[in-house]
Enzyme design. Structure first.
Site, PDB file in Angstrom:
ATOM      1  N   ASP A  59      11.482   2.019 -17.386  1.00 53.99           N
ATOM      2  CA  ASP A  59      10.537   3.134 -17.361  1.00 53.99           C
ATOM      3  C   ASP A  59      10.750   4.000 -18.607  1.00 53.99           C
ATOM      4  O   ASP A  59      10.625   5.218 -18.568  1.00 53.99           O
ATOM      5  CB  ASP A  59      10.782   3.964 -16.077  1.00 53.99           C
ATOM      6  CG  ASP A  59       9.569   4.761 -15.661  1.00 53.99           C
ATOM      7  OD1 ASP A  59       8.499   4.553 -16.238  1.00 53.99           O
ATOM      8  OD2 ASP A  59       9.713   5.618 -14.765  1.00 53.99           O
ATOM      9  N   CYS A 110      -1.264  -7.989   1.466  1.00 50.80           N
ATOM     10  CA  CYS A 110      -1.755  -6.730   2.048  1.00 50.80           C
ATOM     11  C   CYS A 110      -2.785  -7.019   3.149  1.00 50.80           C
ATOM     12  O   CYS A 110      -2.936  -6.226   4.088  1.00 50.80           O
ATOM     13  CB  CYS A 110      -2.393  -5.837   0.980  1.00 50.80           C
ATOM     14  SG  CYS A 110      -1.189  -5.017  -0.087  1.00 50.80           S
ATOM     15  N   CYS A 123      -5.023  -4.558   5.787  1.00 48.95           N
ATOM     16  CA  CYS A 123      -4.359  -3.262   6.002  1.00 48.95           C
ATOM     17  C   CYS A 123      -4.828  -2.233   4.969  1.00 48.95           C
ATOM     18  O   CYS A 123      -4.916  -2.537   3.785  1.00 48.95           O
ATOM     19  CB  CYS A 123      -2.844  -3.449   5.898  1.00 48.95           C
ATOM     20  SG  CYS A 123      -1.920  -1.902   6.003  1.00 48.95           S
ATOM     21  N   CYS A 168      -2.069   2.731   3.527  1.00 44.64           N
ATOM     22  CA  CYS A 168      -1.718   3.600   2.400  1.00 44.64           C
ATOM     23  C   CYS A 168      -2.932   4.430   1.967  1.00 44.64           C
ATOM     24  O   CYS A 168      -2.810   5.636   1.701  1.00 44.64           O
ATOM     25  CB  CYS A 168      -1.148   2.794   1.230  1.00 44.64           C
ATOM     26  SG  CYS A 168      -2.219   1.481   0.622  1.00 44.64           S
ATOM     27  N   CYS A 206      -3.087   8.681   2.409  1.00 44.22           N
ATOM     28  CA  CYS A 206      -2.928   9.518   1.210  1.00 44.22           C
ATOM     29  C   CYS A 206      -3.630  10.864   1.409  1.00 44.22           C
ATOM     30  O   CYS A 206      -4.839  10.909   1.627  1.00 44.22           O
ATOM     31  CB  CYS A 206      -3.500   8.803  -0.016  1.00 44.22           C
ATOM     32  SG  CYS A 206      -3.420   9.857  -1.479  1.00 44.22           S
ATOM     33  N   CYS A 264       6.053  12.016  -4.032  1.00 42.65           N
ATOM     34  CA  CYS A 264       5.464  11.799  -2.703  1.00 42.65           C
ATOM     35  C   CYS A 264       5.761  10.362  -2.310  1.00 42.65           C
ATOM     36  O   CYS A 264       5.681   9.462  -3.140  1.00 42.65           O
ATOM     37  CB  CYS A 264       3.949  12.045  -2.771  1.00 42.65           C
ATOM     38  SG  CYS A 264       3.033  11.481  -1.318  1.00 42.65           S
ATOM     39  N   CYS A 274       2.528   6.886   0.782  1.00 45.72           N
ATOM     40  CA  CYS A 274       1.901   5.546   0.785  1.00 45.72           C
ATOM     41  C   CYS A 274       2.942   4.436   0.880  1.00 45.72           C
ATOM     42  O   CYS A 274       2.599   3.287   1.174  1.00 45.72           O
ATOM     43  CB  CYS A 274       0.952   5.357  -0.391  1.00 45.72           C
ATOM     44  SG  CYS A 274       1.676   5.614  -1.998  1.00 45.72           S
ATOM     45  N   CYS A 320       3.654   1.964   4.710  1.00 47.93           N
ATOM     46  CA  CYS A 320       3.424   0.544   4.408  1.00 47.93           C
ATOM     47  C   CYS A 320       4.210  -0.345   5.384  1.00 47.93           C
ATOM     48  O   CYS A 320       5.435  -0.230   5.500  1.00 47.93           O
ATOM     49  CB  CYS A 320       3.849   0.245   2.975  1.00 47.93           C
ATOM     50  SG  CYS A 320       3.660  -1.500   2.553  1.00 47.93           S
TER      51      CYS A 320
HETATM   52 FE1  SF4 Z   1      -1.300   9.435  -2.250  1.00 44.89          FE
HETATM   53 FE2  SF4 Z   1       1.264  10.272  -2.090  1.00 44.89          FE
HETATM   54 FE3  SF4 Z   1       0.705   7.688  -2.561  1.00 44.89          FE
HETATM   55 FE4  SF4 Z   1       0.202   9.548  -4.468  1.00 44.89          FE
HETATM   56  S1  SF4 Z   1       2.220   8.949  -3.666  1.00 44.89           S
HETATM   57  S2  SF4 Z   1      -1.149   7.853  -3.844  1.00 44.89           S
HETATM   58  S3  SF4 Z   1      -0.444  11.303  -3.146  1.00 44.89           S
HETATM   59  S4  SF4 Z   1       0.215   8.853  -0.667  1.00 44.89           S
END
Ligand code: SF4
Length: 382
Positions: free
Chosen positions: A137, A196, A199, A202, A206, A249, A252, A256
């Site tokens: 990264d 996937c 499904c 995610c 969000c 965050c 997602c 899963c």
């Molecule tokens: Fe959505 Fe959080 Fe995933 Fe970003 S990290 S796409 S805000 S669920």
């Protein structure tokens, strides 16, 4: 899988160094790299200008004479609850969420060290002169795409690499080399299939609608982008959906199904850091990975009042060697203010007064994003 002795030797070395997965791929202009151009044209990268580096679409332009890429994955999953469960826990004080990957030591450093060790082993097996560069990264390399074509998994609807055994709680690192190493996948083999299926957990979970369609994220809406990459103020419409996220965050990934049985990592470096609860602020040399006691602060479900009250010097000392330093002091305090503004229903009356006093002080901060976020929070909780 192609099990040539060279690739098997590399995978075995990578495993010895602690990596959970490893694969080799010939570096090519993979089709997914071209899609990035359209994604960028839609403006989905927001302020992340480094993503428009043209070398990202053409691996050969990253390194003269590039032959193969060795891709490694390192699990960072711990047994602590998922954010979607933990943030529901009723406590006496409002707490926020720091993304699971950022609880411990900076993954760049950990990955780079392991990749460097792996690259330094290559001359034992490959006698010809060669060059090797490591990326964790840290350069114009689309690690996920390399990983897919090295056979490590598929790109899921949440845009992350998913592996049927590990789920998605892992870091990726890449060694680019001028060596031509037989790839993990043989000539007749394809990357792992997309599992996937139908499904959409995610996408449905969000909170900001950042997954605008399956496999496509508008990063400008993603809470990870908002809390880490975005400088200045967070758009008002996205503050309430941000809830109590202060750095990244995990939603997602939390929802899963492929993460339901993700193994727990043995890499102690990523355990949540804890700090003594000191009136004058934490001492970095006392930070140790352990479970937080009553007189300690933890990066797992951190107290929002603690984060919002940090001064710049305390922030620097505390987050030295931590991924959290990327958002900088003003970003973390801004995020903590917004999270406090989203904590109103859970506010303990004993803390209410001191939080209001803190937000009132921050609302006159010389940092506009902090001042404005603190004012917004006050307007929500008073
Ligand atoms: Fe959505 Fe959080 Fe995933 Fe970003 S990290 S796409 S805000 S669920």
């Amino acid at each position: 899988m192609n099990s040539t002795s060279e690739t098997a030797w590399i995978v075995e070395r990578a495993t010895t160094l602690g990596f959970d997965l490893c694969g080799v791929v010939r570096a090519e202009n993979f089709p997914e790299l071209e899609l990035t151009t359209e994604w960028l044209a839609r403006g989905y990268a927001g302020e992340m200008k480094y993503l428009s580096d043209e070398r990202r679409a053409s691996p050969q332009s990253v390194m003269t004479g590039l032959g193969s890429a060795i891709v490694c994955a390192l699990n960072y999953n711990f047994s602590e609850p998922r954010s979607i469960d933990a943030l529901q826990l009723e406590g006496t004080e409002p707490r926020g969420w720091i993304s699971r990957y950022a609880w411990g030591q900076d993954y760049h450093e950990v990955l780079q060290q392991k990749l460097r060790s792996l690259a330094s082993c290559l001359p034992e097996r490959f006698a010809e002169p060669h060059e090797a560069r490591i990326y964790a990264d840290t350069g114009p390399v689309h690690e996920r795409v390399f990983a897919k074509h090295a056979g490590l998994g598929w790109l899921g609807k949440n845009t992350l690499l998913l592996n049927a055994k590990l789920g998605s709680w892992f870091f990726l690192g890449v060694i680019l080399t001028t060596l031509d190493i037989p790839p993990t996948l043989g000539p007749a083999e394809s990357p792992p299939p997309d599992l996937c299926g139908s499904c959409t957990k995610c996408i449905d979970a969000c909170p900001t609608g950042a997954l605008v369609e399956p496999y496509v994220m508008d990063a400008r809406l993603c809470i990870s982008y908002l809390t880490i990459e975005l400088r200045g103020s967070i758009p008002e419409a996205l503050r309430e959906p941000m809830d109590r996220h202060v750095f990244g965050c995990d939603i997602c990934q939390d929802v899963c199904p492929w993460n339901r049985r993700s193994p727990i990592t043995e890499a102690k470096e990523f355990q949540p850091r804890v700090f003594p609860r000191l009136a004058e602020g934490p001492s970095p040399e006392l930070a140790a990975p352990a479970t937080a006691g009553a007189d300690e602060e933890s990066l797992f479900l951190p107290r929002l009042e603690w984060l919002a009250a940090l001064n710049e010097e305390q922030f620097r000392a505390m987050f030295s060697g931590s991924p959290v330093k990327r958002t900088k002091w003003r970003g973390l305090v801004r995020n903590a203010c917004i999270a406090l503004g989203n904590s109103a229903p859970a506010l303990d009356s004993r803390r209410y007064e001191s939080i209001c006093t803190l937000l009132t002080r921050l609302s006159s901060s010389s940092e506009p994003a902090i001042a404005e976020s603190a004012q917004w929070a006050l307007s929500r909780i008073q």
